[in-house]
Motif scaffolding. Structure first.
Motif, PDB file in Angstrom:
ATOM      1  N   ALA A   1       0.858  -1.188   0.000  1.00 30.29           N
ATOM      2  CA  ALA A   1       0.000   0.000   0.000  1.00 30.29           C
ATOM      3  C   ALA A   1       0.893   1.237   0.000  1.00 30.29           C
ATOM      4  N   GLU A   2       0.871   1.977  -1.104  1.00 32.94           N
ATOM      5  CA  GLU A   2       1.705   3.171  -1.230  1.00 32.94           C
ATOM      6  C   GLU A   2       1.138   4.343  -0.443  1.00 32.94           C
ATOM      7  N   ASP A   3      -0.181   4.437  -0.402  1.00 36.02           N
ATOM      8  CA  ASP A   3      -0.851   5.485   0.372  1.00 36.02           C
ATOM      9  C   ASP A   3      -2.259   4.998   0.692  1.00 36.02           C
ATOM     10  N   THR A   4      -3.127   5.907   1.105  1.00 36.93           N
ATOM     11  CA  THR A   4      -4.458   5.496   1.556  1.00 36.93           C
ATOM     12  C   THR A   4      -5.396   5.120   0.410  1.00 36.93           C
ATOM     13  N   ARG A   5      -4.940   5.269  -0.835  1.00 35.22           N
ATOM     14  CA  ARG A   5      -5.780   4.875  -1.980  1.00 35.22           C
ATOM     15  C   ARG A   5      -5.080   3.939  -2.955  1.00 35.22           C
ATOM     16  N   THR A   6      -3.757   3.850  -2.871  1.00 34.13           N
ATOM     17  CA  THR A   6      -2.995   3.168  -3.916  1.00 34.13           C
ATOM     18  C   THR A   6      -2.288   1.929  -3.376  1.00 34.13           C
ATOM     19  N   ILE A   7      -2.519   0.800  -4.065  1.00 28.41           N
ATOM     20  CA  ILE A   7      -1.845  -0.450  -3.717  1.00 28.41           C
ATOM     21  C   ILE A   7      -1.169  -0.996  -4.969  1.00 28.41           C
ATOM     22  N   ASN A   8       0.134  -1.134  -4.947  1.00 28.90           N
ATOM     23  CA  ASN A   8       0.878  -1.737  -6.053  1.00 28.90           C
ATOM     24  C   ASN A   8       0.995  -3.239  -5.821  1.00 28.90           C
ATOM     25  N   VAL A   9       0.728  -4.032  -6.872  1.00 28.10           N
ATOM     26  CA  VAL A   9       0.723  -5.489  -6.736  1.00 28.10           C
ATOM     27  C   VAL A   9       1.566  -6.101  -7.846  1.00 28.10           C
ATOM     28  N   LYS A  10       2.605  -6.871  -7.470  1.00 28.15           N
ATOM     29  CA  LYS A  10       3.452  -7.548  -8.452  1.00 28.15           C
ATOM     30  C   LYS A  10       2.814  -8.866  -8.887  1.00 28.15           C
ATOM     31  N   LYS A  11       2.968  -9.196 -10.147  1.00 29.54           N
ATOM     32  CA  LYS A  11       2.422 -10.444 -10.680  1.00 29.54           C
ATOM     33  C   LYS A  11       3.433 -11.574 -10.508  1.00 29.54           C
ATOM     34  N   PRO A  12       2.979 -12.739 -10.042  1.00 29.61           N
ATOM     35  CA  PRO A  12       3.886 -13.894  -9.990  1.00 29.61           C
ATOM     36  C   PRO A  12       4.373 -14.247 -11.392  1.00 29.61           C
ATOM     37  N   LYS A  13       5.607 -14.707 -11.496  1.00 30.46           N
ATOM     38  CA  LYS A  13       6.196 -14.978 -12.809  1.00 30.46           C
ATOM     39  C   LYS A  13       5.548 -16.154 -13.531  1.00 30.46           C
ATOM     40  N   ASP A  14       4.945 -17.067 -12.780  1.00 29.03           N
ATOM     41  CA  ASP A  14       4.382 -18.268 -13.396  1.00 29.03           C
ATOM     42  C   ASP A  14       2.889 -18.153 -13.683  1.00 29.03           C
ATOM     43  N   MET A  15       2.380 -16.930 -13.818  1.00 26.71           N
ATOM     44  CA  MET A  15       0.944 -16.726 -14.003  1.00 26.71           C
ATOM     45  C   MET A  15       0.693 -15.634 -15.026  1.00 26.71           C
ATOM     46  N   SER A  16      -0.350 -15.820 -15.848  1.00 25.30           N
ATOM     47  CA  SER A  16      -0.702 -14.789 -16.823  1.00 25.30           C
ATOM     48  C   SER A  16      -1.348 -13.606 -16.110  1.00 25.30           C
ATOM     49  N   MET A  17      -1.255 -12.424 -16.721  1.00 21.49           N
ATOM     50  CA  MET A  17      -1.819 -11.229 -16.106  1.00 21.49           C
ATOM     51  C   MET A  17      -3.331 -11.326 -15.981  1.00 21.49           C
ATOM     52  N   VAL A  18      -3.997 -11.912 -16.968  1.00 19.84           N
ATOM     53  CA  VAL A  18      -5.457 -12.023 -16.912  1.00 19.84           C
ATOM     54  C   VAL A  18      -5.887 -12.903 -15.733  1.00 19.84           C
ATOM     55  N   LYS A  19      -5.226 -14.038 -15.569  1.00 22.42           N
ATOM     56  CA  LYS A  19      -5.560 -14.919 -14.448  1.00 22.42           C
ATOM     57  C   LYS A  19      -5.257 -14.233 -13.125  1.00 22.42           C
TER      58      LYS A  19
END
Length: 351
Positions: free
Chosen positions: A197-215
């Motif tokens: 959580a970068e601030d009270t509205r923003t959360i950055n989320v990294k994608k696992p390498k073994d998974m497609s972005m859509v999933k």
């Protein structure tokens, strides 16, 4: 005025605002606003005779090799309109979208008029959709209306998710508590620290390498949240429908308007007194709710008396029995929300 309103009252509180998708957006994935200028024809004398309308008709006829001065056009069966719509994210060519049509001249009504082929453009000036069809006017304002599936997508907005390694979630309402809770939920779901959580509205989320972005996006958006998140009331003006959780409570409140008065409260009566019609006067509308007219003399001035804490469900059913128009019901909910007597998000659709 409408005396009938469709009310769907769900029996659980887990339907609305209980997943990450309900309370956040993915940054970069959004609707785009579209706008266009068009002509409506086929009106039965309820159109306008504005100069720009006559000029637009003249230009249209000229394209059909018909030359006629605007001074000789006397018809009031046409109207100039602005057409607006939203281009949903990931729309594809051939998709249909709903459009809103609004008169800009002195037309009296555009109901059942035929919108001629109209280009819908984005802020970049490019045409993204073509609109045409028969208008269904708003009963409360005959100079505005809608055409469901009234426009066809012609051009698309590109969204490249395949090569992205992270997504950014933006909460619809700023809340440090909710941002922190979502961070924990995502990290717990994947068993590793992917969300920050970068601030009270923003959360950055990294994608696992073994998974497609859509999933990955599908999993993240559908992570369930607990009941501490606000419940939701949806009001669809066009369909005249109100959808709310059945256990959204209302603090004691009195609403007084020119044509009705309603007092909402939890009854102080005991179980025995509640069942005593002499002490608990009113019409039993089920679920331990009575709508009565004491001490007022008619049903337009009602007391909504409930055995437990009164809910939005109780209020809606009572107002339906009072045969109040949809506009009064919508305004009542909005005013109660503004007062702070409803702890729920109110979403108005169709404005």
């Amino acid at each position: 005025m409408k005396n009938i309103i469709a009310i769907l009252l769900f029996l659980t509180s887990t339907i609305f605002a209980q997943t990450i998708k309900d309370i956040s957006n993915v940054v970069g994935i959004r609707d785009n606003q579209l706008i266009g200028y068009g002509l409506v024809v086929g009106l039965a004398g309820t159109g306008d005779k504005s100069q720009f309308t006559m000029q637009s008709l003249q230009n249209l006829l000229r394209n059909s090799y018909i030359k006629i001065p605007t001074s000789s056009i006397k018809s009031k069966n046409i109207a100039a309109v602005m057409v607006t719509s939203k281009l949903p994210a990931f729309s594809r060519q051939g998709d249909k979208i709903k459009i809103k049509v609004s008169a800009i001249g002195d037309a009296k009504s555009i109901d059942h008029g035929q919108l001629l082929l109209t280009q819908l453009k984005g802020v970049d000036g490019n045409v993204y959709a073509l609109a045409q069809g028969t208008i269904i006017a708003d009963l409360n304002n005959l100079t505005t209306g809608f055409i469901y599936d009234g426009a066809t997508i012609e051009n698309e907005v590109d969204y490249d998710l395949k090569d992205e390694s992270m997504i950014t979630l933006s909460l619809k309402t700023s809340s440090a508590k909710h941002a922190f809770a979502i961070e924990n939920k995502i990290n717990k779901r994947f068993g590793k620290k992917l969300a920050i959580a970068e601030d009270t509205r923003t959360i950055n989320v990294k994608k696992p390498k073994d998974m497609s972005m859509v999933k990955f996006l599908s999993i993240v958006q559908n992570i369930k949240l607990d009941d501490s998140f606000k419940k939701k009331i949806i009001i669809d003006i066009n369909r005249e429908m109100i959808i709310a959780g059945a256990d959204i409570t209302i603090d004691p409140v009195t609403i007084s308007r020119d044509n009705f008065t309603i007092r909402v409260k939890k009854s102080p009566l005991s179980e025995e007194e509640w069942n005593d019609n002499a002490k608990n006067r009113g019409v039993d509308i089920g679920d331990d709710v009575k709508i009565g007219n004491k001490p007022i003399v008619n049903i337009d001035n009602a007391l909504i008396n409930t055995k437990s804490a009164p809910t939005v469900s109780d209020l809606m059913r009572a107002m339906k029995i009072m045969k109040l128009p949809i506009t009064d019901i919508i305004e009542t909910i909005k005013l109660i929300k503004d007062l702070g007597s409803i702890d729920a998000e109110v979403e108005i659709r169709g404005q």
